[in-house]
Structures are given as C-alpha cells and as structure tokens.
Enzyme design. Structure first.
Site, PDB file in Angstrom:
ATOM      1  N   PRO A 456     -37.409  -0.919 -14.242  1.00  0.00           N
ATOM      2  CG  PRO A 456     -39.598  -0.266 -14.744  1.00  0.00           C
ATOM      3  CD  PRO A 456     -38.801  -1.426 -14.234  1.00  0.00           C
ATOM      4  CG  ASP A 632     -39.834  -2.182 -10.208  1.00  0.00           C
ATOM      5  OD1 ASP A 632     -40.330  -1.516 -11.143  1.00  0.00           O
ATOM      6  OD2 ASP A 632     -39.770  -3.424 -10.205  1.00  0.00           O
ATOM      7  CG  HIS A 633     -41.447   4.786 -12.053  1.00  0.00           C
ATOM      8  ND1 HIS A 633     -42.553   5.046 -11.273  1.00  0.00           N
ATOM      9  CD2 HIS A 633     -41.127   5.975 -12.639  1.00  0.00           C
ATOM     10  CE1 HIS A 633     -42.910   6.307 -11.405  1.00  0.00           C
ATOM     11  NE2 HIS A 633     -42.058   6.898 -12.223  1.00  0.00           N
ATOM     12  NE  ARG A 634     -41.187  -3.630 -13.186  1.00  0.00           N
ATOM     13  CZ  ARG A 634     -40.645  -4.849 -13.218  1.00  0.00           C
ATOM     14  NH1 ARG A 634     -40.955  -5.667 -14.204  1.00  0.00           N
ATOM     15  NH2 ARG A 634     -39.820  -5.242 -12.285  1.00  0.00           N
ATOM     16  CB  ILE A 636     -42.626   2.637  -5.935  1.00  0.00           C
ATOM     17  CG1 ILE A 636     -42.676   1.464  -4.960  1.00  0.00           C
ATOM     18  CG2 ILE A 636     -42.466   3.950  -5.191  1.00  0.00           C
ATOM     19  CD1 ILE A 636     -41.381   1.196  -4.285  1.00  0.00           C
TER      20      ILE A 636
END
Ligand code: COA
Length: 660
Positions: A456, A632-634, A636
C-alpha cells in the site's frame, strides 16, 4: 474407390488399452497385414494390422488414447470393391475381426447410407427431456465435419430450470446439423446425422446413462398441518437414475432465511448441472453436506426450520417414482434431469447462487474445474450472459500470457482474482510488430508488478534547498575529479539518506514473512536506480553510512558505469535497505516511485530548479530539489514520512548537519 473405417478387433476382452504407437500416417499406402498401430495393456502389447490394402485417409485415434474392441481407429481408401475386405481380414490372433462394419439393418428411424458398405449415416434425435418441450438450443459446440467421440457434446439446451448437454450417442463424423442456435426442440426431433461405422449403434441416443427424469414427487406422507415451527429434513430428490453425484456448490449458509425454491446446493454430473432448491421456506439450521460430497436420491442434505402451517413433505422422492425406465425412446444419455416443472422440489436453474449469476453449461463448468478457473471471473460472450467454452479458453490464455514468473509470486501475494486485461488484436487498428521483452525488462516488470500489488503506497513530497550544497559541490568538483570522483548531487543525497536511516530506523525495516513482524536492519545499504538501454537496474552501495562523499561518488560512478556495460555482479545488486531513484539529470518536478519491496521506502529525486523562496522579507532565488518519498504504509506512518523528508531537506540544505 471406397472408404473403410477400421475398428479395433477382438483384443481378448481387454478394455481401454493404450495406443502406444501409430505406425502409419495419413497418405501412407499400406498392404493387408501391415501394422497400423500398437496397443499395450499391463499384460501385453499387440499390433493391429490392416485388414486390407489401401491408402490411409484419416487417423481417428492418437497415441495415448485408450481403446477397446469396436473403437474406430483408421480410415482407409481402397481401390476395389469394399466387399473385398472380407477376404483381407487380418490373420488370427493379432486381430481377427478388424473388418469394416457390415451394413446393419437400420433401426428405425435411422437412415443408412449406401455409399460404402462400412459406414452408416445415423440420425440423431432429441432424447426425453423430462417432459419439457420446445427447449431452446443455446450452444452448438460441434460443427459439420467434426469427428466426434461418443459422449462428445452435440448441442446444449436450456430451460429456465436447467442447462443440459445432448451428447453424441456414438463416435462418428458429424455430417449434417439440422438445427441452429435459438431453435426450440422437443423430444424426438431430428437434430443431426452422424457417419459412423458402428453397425450396432442405436439410431437414437442410447440410454447408457441417465434415464429420463421423472417428476419428483414426495414419497413421505404429507406432513401434519401445524402452525408451530418445526424442523424438517431436506433430502436429495430423484436424480433421474443418477447416484453419487458431486456437490459443486453450496448456495446457502447456516442461519440463512430461505424462500421456497431458493437454491440449497448445486450438483453436477459430466452432463448436467442443477440446483436442488429448498422445498419450502424456512431457516437453514443444518447443512449435512459439503462441496465435493457425492449424493444420491434420498440422502439428507439439510434441516430447515419452517413456520408454514401447510408444509409439504420432505423432498425425498422414491426411486420407484422415476419413470425414466418406462419412457419411450428415444431415451437420454442426457442430463441428470431436466427437472420436472411442476414439482416444488424440482432441481432449479444451473446458476450457482454463491457465485452470483454465473451462467454456464455442464461442459463449460467441467472445463473450468479442470483448469481451476473461477467462472465468476470469466467474461461471458454467449447469449444472455452465458459463459462459453471459448470464454474459459480465452481467460486461461490471457492468464498464461502474463509473464510466467509473475504467476506464482503475484498470485500468492495478491490474493489472486485480479481480472486480466482483455487481450486485443491491435493489428485491426494499424500496423504492429510484436517483439519479446528483454530479460531485464521482464525481470523489472515482475518486480514492479509484485510491489505494486503488495505494497500500500503513499508518496510524501518535499523540497530541499540545495543552493549552498550546489555552490559547495561546484567549488570542489575539480578537486574531486583529481581524486577520481565525479561529484554529482547523488553521493550527497546518499550520504543524507544514510544519516536519515540512522535517525529514523523505522525506515530501515522489512515486513516479516507473515506480515505481523518487522525485521530491523542494523546495516545501511543504499540502492540507486540506474537507467540502462536494456532496462532498469538497482546497484547497491554497501554500508553507505560509513563512507565519505568522495567514496560514495567513486562507487556510484563505478557501479553506474558497470551497469551500463552489463558488468554488474549479483553481489552488486543485492542487500539494499532503501533505494534512491534519481531522475534529476533528466527533468520533471515530481514522481511517485514504486517501493522496491521488501524494502519499505524509496526516495525519488527530480530536477533541481531555481524557485522564489520567501525569506520573511523578500523572495530569494533558491535552488530547490524536489523529493518524492514513497513508502509502505503498513510499516511506516505518514507523520514519520513527513519527518523523514523534512530531516533530509534540512541536511541537504546545510550539509554541516551531517557532522552532528
Ligand atoms: N537536479 C539537477 N541536476 C542534476 C540532478 C538533479 N537532481 N541530478 C544530477 N544532476 C546533474 C548532475 O549534476 C550532472 O551535471 P554536472 O555534470 O553538471 O554536474 C548531470 O545532471 C548528469 O548527472 P549523471 O551523470 O546522470 O549522474 P547522477 O549521479 O546524477 O546519476 C545515475 C547517476 C546512475 C543515477 C543516473 O545516470 C541514472 O541512471 N538515473 C536514472 C535513474 C532512473 O531511471 N530512475 C527511474 C526509476 S523508475
């Protein structure tokens, strides 16, 4: 000249014996007793010799096929009278009765061609359709000239309740089709002619499988009239003589409030698909079966709690009530039941409720299952949204045309089910040339696709004032060159990123295999993208945090040059923690780089340009460097990303901070 179909002779009672060799080809001239093909069972192998001299005109089997006595194997053209074949019988043990089939008295209403003594023209009629009449033909999979095997689908019919294939009763060549799609047919209608050598074949569709379906009637006495809720069993109704029929879908879940006639389960034989509906409205309390189970008439499927005061009895139709055996010819080798229209328990339409409106016949469903294709994903091109065999084939083709190495990795991680981009014939719009992608390009496509599907992405934009940095860089450029270092902004950016990774170690991680842990790296290796004529490469500077700007300049120049010459070693491209993609020498104001997974962040660098920057009193012309941090929004969160780019901007604006 006459043509003869050669059949497998008496092979000592063996059945389904494998053809391991075909010793002749179309066009070959053979003498009587020449070997045509070789069969092999687990006990013996045997040559099948030609019973006559002639020229091979057709091969009707191929290596690997399994054959039994009477199966047509080869067509031969002879010069003399066909009847002479009788004198050219193969010798004894090998193949005694290979001869062409004699003319059989035609079973009415079959018609027999007199063209040769060995072939007969056989009329095919619509079998018993379980009481249905004027049923629409929705598909004609076979074409005139096709060589059909017994049981190959000739046509597919559909009522509002069921879809059913009408198979060829015997092997033979389809010489005439008397119907077309959209025609409506009833039992006994003449639909086609097959040219067959099998004199024993019935003129009508032989009843080797399902007897025609009977109306399904309750076998149990009527339920007592009551208005109180009661639990009632739902059993498999009469399946037209079939037993052990596989459940391919469960259309309802425990707790569902089902309307009368709502589909409960879907069954499928190799000939037909049908839903077993709830015989009455109620709550589904228990499901006694699961997908893959095989069921027969009378088997318990489910328990329903009903409110009705006039419940019909459970569905269990008694076997004796199948009138199939008594139906008049022509009988069906047909579906497990064109359902009886009047029974409340009659099998319903072939659409599986669980997959919405999937509309496909049994042969198509079987094909889909063989390929593991989820029919709900297949675009339908048939009439009324019906999925055709070609649709499944095109779907599979499109999947296979995706880069091979992406299949396992992306499928596993993307949850699959991603609809393929439709395949197009671009040549209809203009001239085209199709060339294979290079190895590097393909590998890059795989990596980028994988990251795109898995990660993501969010991109954080910022600008760094590198006015001073550029002044400094230019002032020492000549000196650096003496030391063998080409000083571009890149080594400074790498140095600044290394410091940022030390300061924000949450950017120097990868997600664990299960996605619920983070792997923290204690080393700082920084990759940078290199544009080469063959595609993109990422070269890796190891321990970037421990190297001087000059060292970084030399190393990036060396790696960049070797990348261009395809001289990078595997080691030079491994172990990166964070990647920089610099398009600064080319142009652009910003872009959204794709994270180089399993890393969790990538910095895009665009071309620096002079911008007016307000210093509190006036606008100052400053050299501003655009930064685009994709992450990677998972792993960070956005605030950290903003802190990271702010930190980078500060360090690049004043490189003395690198010393702090
Ligand atoms: N802004 C303005 N000018 C810049 C700049 C920037 N952000 N970055 C580089 N330049 C200038 C350099 O200073 C140099 O000019 P100079 O000789 O006057 O000093 C000139 O552009 C050329 O630099 P270059 O030789 O390309 O070196 P580099 O260190 O900037 O880049 C590579 C090296 C390997 C990164 C680069 O050649 C490359 O391949 N970039 C493409 C990466 C890519 O394709 N990314 C896309 C991935 S999707």
């Amino acid at each position: 000249m006459s043509k003869h179909i050669i059949q497998v002779p008496d092979i000592g009672g063996s059945e389904d014996v494998e053809v391991i060799e075909i010793s002749v080809a179309v066009g070959d001239s053979v003498q009587a007793e020449d070997t045509l093909l070789v069969l092999e069972s687990d006990k013996a192998s045997m040559d099948i010799p030609s019973p006559m001299s002639g020229r091979i005109t057709r091969l009707l089997v191929q290596e690997g096929d399994k054959v039994s006595q009477g199966v047509q194997i080869i067509e031969i053209e002879t010069e003399g009278e066909a009847a002479s074949s009788a004198t050219e019988q193969p010798t004894a043990a090998k193949a005694e009765s290979t001869a062409t089939a004699p003319v059989a008295p035609a079973p009415a209403p079959a018609e027999v061609s007199s063209a040769t003594v060995s072939q007969q023209r056989q009329a095919i009629y619509v079998p018993d359709l379980g009481g249905h009449a004027q049923v629409e033909i929705i598909e004609l999979p076979a074409k005139v000239g096709d060589q059909l095997q017994a049981e190959d689908t000739l046509l597919t019919l559909e009522t509002d309740k069921a879809t059913m294939d009408i198979p060829a009763p015997v092997a033979g060549e389809l010489v005439e089709l008397l119907v077309k799609e959209g025609d409506k047919v009833s039992e006994g209608d003449l639909i086609a002619y097959l040219l067959t050598a099998d004199s024993s074949a019935s003129a009508t569709i032989s009843s080797n499988s399902a007897p025609a379906p009977a109306e399904i009637a309750p076998s149990a006495p009527a339920a007592p009239v009551t208005s109180a809720p009661r639990e009632q069993e739902v059993r498999v109704p009469d399946l037209g003589g079939h037993s052990q029929v596989e459940i391919i879908e469960l259309a309802a879940q425990i707790g569902d409030q089902l309307a009368e006639d709502a589909p409960l389960i879907t069954l499928e034989t190799d000939k037909a698909t049908m839903d077993i509906p709830a015989p009455f409205a109620g709550e589904l309390l228990e499901l006694k079966v699961k997908v893959g189970d095989k069921v027969s008439e009378g088997d318990l499927i489910a328990i329903l709690r009903t409110q009705s005061s006039a419940n019909p009895a459970p569905v269990a139709a008694s076997a004796s009530q199948s009138s199939a055996a008594q139906t008049s010819a022509p009988q069906a080798s047909a579906p497990i039941a064109a359902p009886a229209a009047t029974s409340p328990a009659a099998p319903k339409a072939s659409q599986p409720a669980s997959s919405g409106k999937v509309h496909a016949g049994p042969a198509v469903r079987l094909l889909a299952r063989e390929f593991g294709v989820d029919l709900s994903l297949v675009p339908a091109t048939g009439p009324r949204g019906r999925i055709l065999k070609e649709d499944v084939q095109n779907y599979v083709k499109a999947i296979l045309q995706q880069p091979r190495s992406t299949t396992p990795s992306t499928a596993a991680s993307s949850g699959a089910g991603i609809p393929p981009v439709p395949v197009q014939d671009f040549s209809q719009f203009g001239e085209i040339e199709e060339k294979p992608m290079g190895r590097l390009l393909k590998a890059g496509a795989v990596n980028l696709h994988r990251s795109w599907l898995n990660v993501p992405h969010v991109t954080q934009f910022d600008q760094a004032d590198i006015t001073e940095l550029e002044d400094f860089r230019k002032s020492i450029k000549a000196e650096a060159e003496k030391q063998g270092a080409k000083l571009t902004p890149l080594p400074f950016i790498i140095k600044a990123c290394a410091l940022a990774l030390e300061t924000f170690p949450q950017f120097n991680v990868s997600l664990g295999a299960e996605g619920d842990t983070l792997i923290w790296k204690k080393y700082i290796n920084i990759g940078f993208a290199v544009d080469t004529p063959d595609g993109l490469l990422v070269a890796v500077v190891k321990d970037a945090n421990k190297k001087s700007v000059y060292q970084l300049a030399r190393e990036t120049a060396d790696l960049g040059a070797r990348a261009q010459k395809k001289q990078l070693k595997g080691e030079d491209m491994k172990g990166s923690c964070f990647t920089i993609s610099s398009l600064g020498s080319i142009g652009g104001t910003a872009f959204t780089p794709i994270v180089n997974a399993p890393e969790v962040a990538i910095l895009g660098v665009s071309k620096a340009s002079i911008q007016p920057v307000w210093d509190g009193k006036v606008f100052q012309p400053r050299l501003m460097l655009p930064l685009s941090l994709s992450y990677d929004h998972r792993a960070i969160n956005g605030a950290d990303a903003a802190r990271f780019t702010s930190f980078l901007s500060q360090v690049l604006a004043d490189i003395r901070r690198m010393l702090l």
